[in-house]
Design an enzyme around this catalytic site. Structure first.
Site, mmCIF file in Angstrom:
data_model
loop_
_atom_site.group_PDB
_atom_site.id
_atom_site.type_symbol
_atom_site.label_atom_id
_atom_site.label_comp_id
_atom_site.label_asym_id
_atom_site.label_seq_id
_atom_site.Cartn_x
_atom_site.Cartn_y
_atom_site.Cartn_z
ATOM 1 N N ILE A 135 0.961 -1.293 0.073
ATOM 2 C CA ILE A 135 -0.050 0.075 -0.075
ATOM 3 C C ILE A 135 0.896 1.277 -0.178
ATOM 4 O O ILE A 135 2.107 1.297 0.163
ATOM 5 C CB ILE A 135 -1.028 -0.100 1.227
ATOM 6 C CG1 ILE A 135 -0.076 -0.045 2.524
ATOM 7 C CG2 ILE A 135 -1.821 -1.128 1.274
ATOM 8 C CD1 ILE A 135 -0.887 0.322 3.902
ATOM 9 N N LYS A 138 7.887 7.232 3.266
ATOM 10 C CA LYS A 138 9.324 7.384 3.841
ATOM 11 C C LYS A 138 10.434 7.272 2.602
ATOM 12 O O LYS A 138 11.465 7.925 2.427
ATOM 13 C CB LYS A 138 9.827 6.233 4.893
ATOM 14 C CG LYS A 138 10.976 6.432 5.637
ATOM 15 C CD LYS A 138 10.722 5.482 6.792
ATOM 16 C CE LYS A 138 11.416 4.017 6.504
ATOM 17 N NZ LYS A 138 11.233 3.151 7.487
ATOM 18 N N HIS A 193 -1.258 -6.226 6.626
ATOM 19 C CA HIS A 193 -0.520 -5.663 7.855
ATOM 20 C C HIS A 193 -1.599 -4.588 8.469
ATOM 21 O O HIS A 193 -1.667 -4.868 9.844
ATOM 22 C CB HIS A 193 0.784 -5.036 7.256
ATOM 23 C CG HIS A 193 1.540 -4.671 8.488
ATOM 24 N ND1 HIS A 193 1.439 -3.546 9.350
ATOM 25 C CD2 HIS A 193 2.540 -5.371 9.171
ATOM 26 C CE1 HIS A 193 2.353 -3.515 10.205
ATOM 27 N NE2 HIS A 193 3.139 -4.597 10.256
ATOM 28 N N VAL A 221 6.212 -10.932 2.212
ATOM 29 C CA VAL A 221 6.828 -12.086 2.884
ATOM 30 C C VAL A 221 5.903 -12.631 3.840
ATOM 31 O O VAL A 221 4.892 -12.233 4.409
ATOM 32 C CB VAL A 221 8.015 -11.438 3.407
ATOM 33 C CG1 VAL A 221 8.894 -10.606 2.561
ATOM 34 C CG2 VAL A 221 7.708 -10.690 4.870
#
Ligand code: CO
Length: 263
Positions: free
Chosen positions: A87, A94, A147, A207
């Site tokens: 996403i 960053k 996540h 992962v």
């Protein structure tokens, strides 16, 4: 003279070497194969992962600033940066901020976008997922663990599930380990389908690392597997990161190609 061209593949990273090879390295190999005119380099965005790999495995991997500094020193003039992020969240922000500080050292720096960016990315992602997920089966649901984040990009998970359902796969649910919806919402929606007795769990992350091994499939009482079994479901876990799905890797290649072609 034609300038030197590089392709920088940027991943969050993982300290689990087995999944690193099967997912991140596989994505890098596909990118390298698609751009033979560019030399491929690797960077990770997670400082925690970089420190852990250096400390425990003696493995030195660049972060984004050091990778770009290396490319500038080696005389590259044209850099294509492709993230393997899912996403457009904190890690991608960053990456863009860190790269902006060094972009002036090159004639050209182009950025590919994460997996889920444009509306059509969701259609393409669902198509790639369905090539790997088992077909719909009476009495079974498939739960994907993303996540999740406090970043506004967290909305991507709900949209992905919407598209899955729009494609007729209402048996596939998306939850997140650190954002919303979480396991509570997944449990609630499973309960709305009393015929479901079995749940297949899979990570919706590049992962199959810590979150997949512990939070999804671990034996601890708080893992999704344990919680679902506690709620009476029979579970099975498929610990394959999205980087193991060729169709997903192809979408990162496609995003890199779009970026390379943009002016
Ligand atoms: Co996490």
């Amino acid at each position: 003279m034609e300038g030197k061209k590089a392709l920088l593949a940027v991943s969050f990273g993982t300290s689990h070497r087995d999944t690193l090879e099967k997912t991140i390295a596989a994505a890098e190999r596909d990118l390298a194969a698609a751009f033979p005119e560019r030399k491929l380099y690797r960077a990770f965005t997670s400082g925690m992962i970089l420190r852990k790999l250096a400390r425990e495995d003696g493995l030195q991997i660049d972060d984004v600033p050091s990778a770009l500094a290396r490319l500038a020193e080696e005389g590259y003039t044209d850099v294509l940066v492709q993230p393997t992020h899912i996403i457009n969240g904190d890690e991608y922000d960053k990456l863009r901020a860190l790269a902006a500080g060094q972009a002036g050292r090159f004639q050209r720096v182009a950025f590919g976008v994460p997996l889920l960016t444009e509306p059509e990315d969701y259609q393409a992602c669902v198509s790639a997922l369905l090539a790997e997920l088992p077909p719909e089966e009476e009495g079974r649901a498939v739960v994907l663990m993303g996540h999740g984040t406090g970043h506004p990009a967290n909305a991507a998970y709900a949209l992905l599930e919407y598209v899955l359902h729009d494609w007729g796969r209402r048996d596939v649910l998306v939850g997140t380990v650190e954002g919303w919806p979480g396991l509570e919402e997944v449990l609630r929606r499973l309960a709305e389908r009393p015929a479901v007795r079995r749940v297949e769990l899979r990570p919706l992350m590049l992962v199959a690392g810590d979150h997949a091994k512990h939070d999804l499939a671990g034996d601890g009482e708080d893992s999704w597997k344990s919680r679902l079994e506690g709620a009476g479901y029979e579970t099975s876990c498929v610990l394959r990161g999205l980087g193991e799905y060729p169709g997903i890797r192809a979408l990162f290649v496609e995003h890199a190609r779009r970026a390379a072609q943009s002016a």
